[in-house]
Design a protein around this motif. Structure first.
Motif, PDB file in Angstrom:
ATOM      1  N   ASP A 113       1.134  -1.276   0.054  1.00 17.64           N
ATOM      2  CA  ASP A 113       0.143  -0.113  -0.391  1.00 17.64           C
ATOM      3  C   ASP A 113       0.615   1.162  -0.061  1.00 17.64           C
ATOM      4  OD1 ASP A 113      -1.623   1.885   0.539  1.00 17.64           O
ATOM      5  OD2 ASP A 113      -3.372   0.899   1.345  1.00 17.64           O
ATOM      6  N   GLU A 114       0.416   2.052  -1.027  1.00 15.99           N
ATOM      7  CA  GLU A 114       1.593   3.310  -0.965  1.00 15.99           C
ATOM      8  C   GLU A 114       1.213   3.970  -0.226  1.00 15.99           C
ATOM      9  OE1 GLU A 114       2.877   6.999  -2.055  1.00 15.99           O
ATOM     10  OE2 GLU A 114       0.557   6.987  -2.081  1.00 15.99           O
ATOM     11  N   ARG A 115       0.463   4.284   0.906  1.00 16.28           N
ATOM     12  CA  ARG A 115      -0.068   5.041   1.810  1.00 16.28           C
ATOM     13  C   ARG A 115       1.389   4.565   2.778  1.00 16.28           C
ATOM     14  NH1 ARG A 115      -6.336   4.796   1.983  1.00 16.28           N
ATOM     15  NH2 ARG A 115      -5.446   2.906   0.989  1.00 16.28           N
ATOM     16  N   GLU A 116       0.969   3.069   3.062  1.00 12.28           N
ATOM     17  CA  GLU A 116       2.339   2.819   4.286  1.00 12.28           C
ATOM     18  C   GLU A 116       3.403   3.169   3.712  1.00 12.28           C
ATOM     19  OE1 GLU A 116       0.933  -0.595   5.715  1.00 12.28           O
ATOM     20  OE2 GLU A 116      -0.833  -0.540   5.074  1.00 12.28           O
ATOM     21  N   ILE A 117       4.131   2.452   2.427  1.00 12.67           N
ATOM     22  CA  ILE A 117       4.933   3.021   2.520  1.00 12.67           C
ATOM     23  C   ILE A 117       5.593   4.399   2.354  1.00 12.67           C
ATOM     24  CG2 ILE A 117       6.574   2.660   0.991  1.00 12.67           C
ATOM     25  CD1 ILE A 117       4.971   0.562  -0.155  1.00 12.67           C
ATOM     26  N   GLU A 118       4.936   5.596   1.821  1.00 14.33           N
ATOM     27  CA  GLU A 118       4.891   6.600   1.673  1.00 14.33           C
ATOM     28  C   GLU A 118       5.530   7.710   2.767  1.00 14.33           C
ATOM     29  OE1 GLU A 118       3.086   9.576  -0.051  1.00 14.33           O
ATOM     30  OE2 GLU A 118       2.912  10.990   0.458  1.00 14.33           O
ATOM     31  N   SER A 119       4.494   6.522   4.291  1.00 12.64           N
ATOM     32  CA  SER A 119       4.671   6.886   5.938  1.00 12.64           C
ATOM     33  C   SER A 119       6.156   6.803   6.598  1.00 12.64           C
ATOM     34  CB  SER A 119       3.310   7.128   6.421  1.00 12.64           C
ATOM     35  OG  SER A 119       3.806   6.189   7.592  1.00 12.64           O
ATOM     36  N   ALA A 120       6.205   5.862   5.754  1.00 12.35           N
ATOM     37  CA  ALA A 120       7.256   4.598   6.524  1.00 12.35           C
ATOM     38  C   ALA A 120       9.006   5.573   6.356  1.00 12.35           C
ATOM     39  CB  ALA A 120       7.282   3.292   6.385  1.00 12.35           C
ATOM     40  N   ALA A 121       8.734   6.272   4.158  1.00  9.20           N
ATOM     41  CA  ALA A 121       9.371   6.671   4.190  1.00  9.20           C
ATOM     42  C   ALA A 121       9.523   8.141   4.638  1.00  9.20           C
ATOM     43  CB  ALA A 121       9.398   6.872   2.703  1.00  9.20           C
ATOM     44  N   GLN A 138      11.507   4.110   1.169  1.00  9.43           N
ATOM     45  CA  GLN A 138      12.233   5.485   0.338  1.00  9.43           C
ATOM     46  C   GLN A 138      12.125   4.929  -0.682  1.00  9.43           C
ATOM     47  OE1 GLN A 138      11.313   8.987   0.518  1.00  9.43           O
ATOM     48  NE2 GLN A 138      11.901   8.799  -1.384  1.00  9.43           N
ATOM     49  N   LEU A 139      13.038   3.492  -1.558  1.00 16.11           N
ATOM     50  CA  LEU A 139      14.207   3.150  -2.388  1.00 16.11           C
ATOM     51  C   LEU A 139      12.892   2.484  -3.392  1.00 16.11           C
ATOM     52  CD1 LEU A 139      16.227   1.983  -4.219  1.00 16.11           C
ATOM     53  CD2 LEU A 139      16.353  -0.637  -3.119  1.00 16.11           C
ATOM     54  N   ALA A 140      11.330   1.802  -2.474  1.00 16.33           N
ATOM     55  CA  ALA A 140      10.844   1.358  -2.953  1.00 16.33           C
ATOM     56  C   ALA A 140      10.001   2.139  -3.765  1.00 16.33           C
ATOM     57  CB  ALA A 140       9.514   0.790  -2.074  1.00 16.33           C
ATOM     58  N   LEU A 141       9.985   3.423  -3.552  1.00 16.02           N
ATOM     59  CA  LEU A 141       8.852   4.484  -3.982  1.00 16.02           C
ATOM     60  C   LEU A 141      10.164   5.965  -5.299  1.00 16.02           C
ATOM     61  CD1 LEU A 141       7.533   6.984  -0.838  1.00 16.02           C
ATOM     62  CD2 LEU A 141       6.575   5.072  -2.147  1.00 16.02           C
ATOM     63  N   ASP A 142      11.040   4.884  -4.802  1.00 15.53           N
ATOM     64  CA  ASP A 142      12.421   5.478  -5.782  1.00 15.53           C
ATOM     65  C   ASP A 142      12.073   4.886  -7.179  1.00 15.53           C
ATOM     66  OD1 ASP A 142      12.701   7.612  -4.501  1.00 15.53           O
ATOM     67  OD2 ASP A 142      14.654   6.804  -3.764  1.00 15.53           O
ATOM     68  N   GLU A 194      -5.007   9.064  -7.904  1.00 14.84           N
ATOM     69  CA  GLU A 194      -5.369  10.488  -7.894  1.00 14.84           C
ATOM     70  C   GLU A 194      -5.154  10.674  -6.828  1.00 14.84           C
ATOM     71  OE1 GLU A 194      -9.069   8.279  -7.866  1.00 14.84           O
ATOM     72  OE2 GLU A 194      -9.385   7.049 -10.089  1.00 14.84           O
ATOM     73  N   HIS A 195      -4.541  10.323  -5.473  1.00 14.34           N
ATOM     74  CA  HIS A 195      -4.152  11.232  -4.356  1.00 14.34           C
ATOM     75  C   HIS A 195      -2.895  10.505  -3.676  1.00 14.34           C
ATOM     76  CE1 HIS A 195      -8.164   8.452  -4.565  1.00 14.34           C
ATOM     77  NE2 HIS A 195      -8.798   9.300  -4.211  1.00 14.34           N
ATOM     78  N   ALA A 196      -1.831  10.382  -4.663  1.00 13.16           N
ATOM     79  CA  ALA A 196      -0.811  10.331  -4.093  1.00 13.16           C
ATOM     80  C   ALA A 196      -0.056  11.942  -4.892  1.00 13.16           C
ATOM     81  CB  ALA A 196       0.031   9.378  -4.379  1.00 13.16           C
ATOM     82  N   ALA A 197       0.379  12.883  -4.239  1.00 13.03           N
ATOM     83  CA  ALA A 197       0.720  13.583  -4.740  1.00 13.03           C
ATOM     84  C   ALA A 197       1.782  13.801  -5.126  1.00 13.03           C
ATOM     85  CB  ALA A 197       0.383  15.165  -3.480  1.00 13.03           C
ATOM     86  N   TYR A 198       2.714  13.909  -3.616  1.00 13.29           N
ATOM     87  CA  TYR A 198       3.578  13.286  -3.684  1.00 13.29           C
ATOM     88  C   TYR A 198       4.527  12.302  -5.096  1.00 13.29           C
ATOM     89  CZ  TYR A 198       8.268  11.535  -1.651  1.00 13.29           C
ATOM     90  OH  TYR A 198       9.358  10.793  -2.188  1.00 13.29           O
TER      91      TYR A 198
END
Ligand SMILES: Nc1ncnc2c1ncn2[C@@H]1O[C@H](COP(=O)(O)OP(=O)(O)O)[C@@H](O)[C@H]1O
Ligand SMILES: Nc1ncnc2c1ncn2[C@@H]1O[C@H](COP(=O)(O)OP(=O)(O)O)[C@@H](O)[C@H]1O
Lengths: 394, 394
Positions: free
Chosen positions: B281-289, B297-301, B332-336
């Motif tokens: 879930d992108e939200r959980e990963i973003e908050s962990a990052a 952070q690596l996963a998002l990158d 639709e939701h992940a501005a970052y």
């Protein structure tokens, strides 16, 4: 004082060699041993005075090297073995260990041997070459140039696969990138020829039997299309390049084949050869296509498209494009392919002069092209020879 | 006269449904049955007056559909089953057979069944849904929307893999592209909102748990990042997307696993989940990052980088870019994520307004951006409902 440096470029069944006088970079002799281990094995060489091609039974890399040393002597470029100051070897896979060329030590040899897991075809042959020279030229300094070390500057976001992270930690599964001496040579040459400003954001296309594309930012590799192995990336002579990974288990089940056989199919029966059904040689396919063969035309179209996709992708790594370089067999000679590739790159300001392109000129862009487009013959061996000098002069 | 049309969107363990009054496109009720076959199965719905979520044992798709029909009646949006004029089904894989939605016939059902070879998880569930409605609503007209048919305009140079040509002929191995209703919906919406001129060269990014990118030229799909199956392309929640194909036989041998297990790993243990070790879930990963977790952070990158690569690649299919669209959960939701993706696209003239981006506004480009950047909530069900109208009015 000038030194004689031998550059050795071992493939799976061939060895190319060049002897240079360094640092002048004067080529004294070049040649190759081909089809090693087969009944058609042969050895050829050329100096500025003489040259020859001999059919010769050559069982393996070690036997070939024995004959290569003989040739160095008999052709007169070397009077005594001791004149050869250093030997440089191109080794396929250095894993993540080496960011530069290194002197051969027992430890380095052990690493190369261990890394055969990652490069089962090439690393053992490279190592056999090193060992043969230790025997035949015990006093020469031996240096190794890794086929992936120029790419050590690729950032992690570009070299990680989205697989379970432990595969990276345990098995070193990541993108490495290959053809390093070639991408390094042509990118350095382009910077020298056109200046650093005009080559800040550069894409180098090594299009040969194996092909790869690199993104070079300020002289540093920031992405390269081959991956964990040289199978990935653009379409090649007999290799498939990128495919949907799900196709592999699908085919294993459908054809009832194992991992060895699927690997063989992807490496040997695919690419231009698999698509065209004619050959892995771009020249033959181009001529068949001109004679109306549809699958030959399809093979060329898919090849060109796969290269365009990488050029587009890598432009995002560079945030734009200043210089596009073509090299290797196809890149240096196939005007049709270069012209087709550049067709969809208008939006980047790429515009080529078809006349210059046909003549394989060094600069083939039109006067109003925003992007420099260059055709630069590659020279992997000079990178190997320079590496010997760098490492031994430290 | 207005007609009530039910759109059915079956996943592997879920069914989403929406009932529309057509052609007004007035939504009467929407809902979903989730976690089918597990102990946490539940059914929820919403009308403009009422709504409810019920924990309910639902063994399979057929049982769920039984309950969905009950809800249509009990919620009051339908008095009698016969009011439902048509039912549209989203079916994952139509092979190369269907370029548009079609009425259900025994022949179509047979094809869907045969095509389960290409979509083993989804096609059988979709077919079960069709059969259930034949039983429960024998008089309703049934129509099928294929998840790949919008992509039938992808040219051969882009859909062929460089494998032996017979694999295409015998096993239909080629790129299909998926998420068709979503790419179709947002691209049509963008053309409507911004005009055809401003949306000639468009890239649509469907970023959800499954993600895919499409290149849309004058309203037609000319490339899409999923391939033979929905595993290929960009990094996803649990799917790896593109990897070096050689990694698969390598892992099979190294881990001594078979084709089923490697498929499971690539589909379920990889992607954002495999890289981050935290979640899909992108939200959980973003908050962990944000809390300093490096692998998050690596996963998002890596995710962002893989999307940028496709945007760059597809710009060559379009020879430039006029409009970039984001849709689905993350889009639709992940501005970052949107902001990071646009960072390396300067050279294309992409420039976003960070304030508008944060608010998920419809148009998030800066006033001086050359490229329109839009956030358009997807609506796959309205495409399905429209398809029912089109097919039954012919
Ligand atoms: N003069 C030429 N015109 C067109 N293509 C050429 C020419 N010479 C070589 N090629 C092509 O280059 C490819 C081999 O390139 P090369 O760089 O020699 O490969 P390798 O990867 O084996 O070093 C073949 O597809 C061949 O058709
Ligand atoms: N409000 C939100 N903010 C950020 N991400 C979101 C939000 N809502 C959903 N997502 C993300 O969207 C993804 C799921 O997208 P969705 O389109 O629902 O997937 P599916 O492919 O299953 O339809 C998840 O990664 C989730 O984190």
């Amino acid at each position: 004082m000038s030194k004689k440096i031998l550059a050795i470029n071992s493939g799976s069944s061939s060895i190319k060699f060049k002897l240079y006088l360094m640092p002048e970079e004067k080529l004294l002799i070049s040649g190759s041993a081909e089809n090693l281990g087969s009944s058609t094995s042969q050895l050829s060489y050329k100096t500025d005075k003489t040259g020859e091609t001999r059919q010769l039974p050559l069982k393996n890399h070690s036997e070939a090297i024995d004959h290569i040393i003989d040739i160095l002597m008999s052709s007169g470029v070397v009077q005594d073995k001791s004149e050869i100051y250093g030997v440089g070897h191109r080794i396929s896979h250095g894993g993540s260990y080496y960011t530069h060329a290194v002197a051969v030590t027992p430890e380095v040899e052990k690493r190369i041997d261990e890394l055969k897991v990652l490069s089962p075809l090439h690393n053992p042959n490279g190592l056999a070459g090193i060992k043969a020279f230790e025997k035949f030229l015990p006093d020469a300094k031996e240096v190794v140039t890794f086929d992936n070390s120029f790419h050590h500057t690729i950032p992690k976001k570009a070299y990680m696969y989205a697989l379970p992270y432990e595969f990276y930690e345990k098995y070193q599964i990541r993108r490495y990138g290959f053809h390093a001496p070639s991408h390094q040579y042509v990118s350095e040459k382009a910077r020298e020829l056109f200046g650093k400003e005009k080559t800040r954001r550069m894409i180098t296309c090594h299009l040969g039997n194996g092909s790869s594309i690199s993104a070079i930012l300020d002289g540093k590799s920031v992405n390269s299309s081959m991956g964990f192995t040289p199978l990935a990336g653009v379409v090649m002579g007999t290799r498939c390049g990128d495919i949907d990974p799900e196709i592999i288990p699908f085919l294993e089940e459908k054809l009832n084949i194992d991992s060895h056989e699927i690997r063989r199919i992807m490496n040997e029966d695919s690419g231009l050869k698999g698509l065209s059904g004619i050959s892995n040689d771009e020249r033959e396919i181009e001529s068949a296509a001109k004679n109306g063969n549809e699958r030959a035309q399809l093979a060329l179209d898919v090849f060109v498209h796969s290269i365009q996709q990488y050029i587009g992708a890598y432009t995002t790594d560079l945030d734009g494009l200043d210089t596009l370089v073509f090299t290797a067999g196809i890149g240096e000679h196939a005007a049709y392919i270069r012209s087709q590739i550049c067709k969809n790159l208008d939006y980047l300001g790429v515009k080529i002069d078809e006349e210059k392109n046909k003549n394989n000129e060094l600069s083939i862009e039109a006067p109003d092209s925003k992007v420099k487009v260059a055709v630069i013959p590659t020279n992997e061996e000079i990178i190997i020879a320079r590496d010997v000098m760098k490492v031994t002069q430290q």
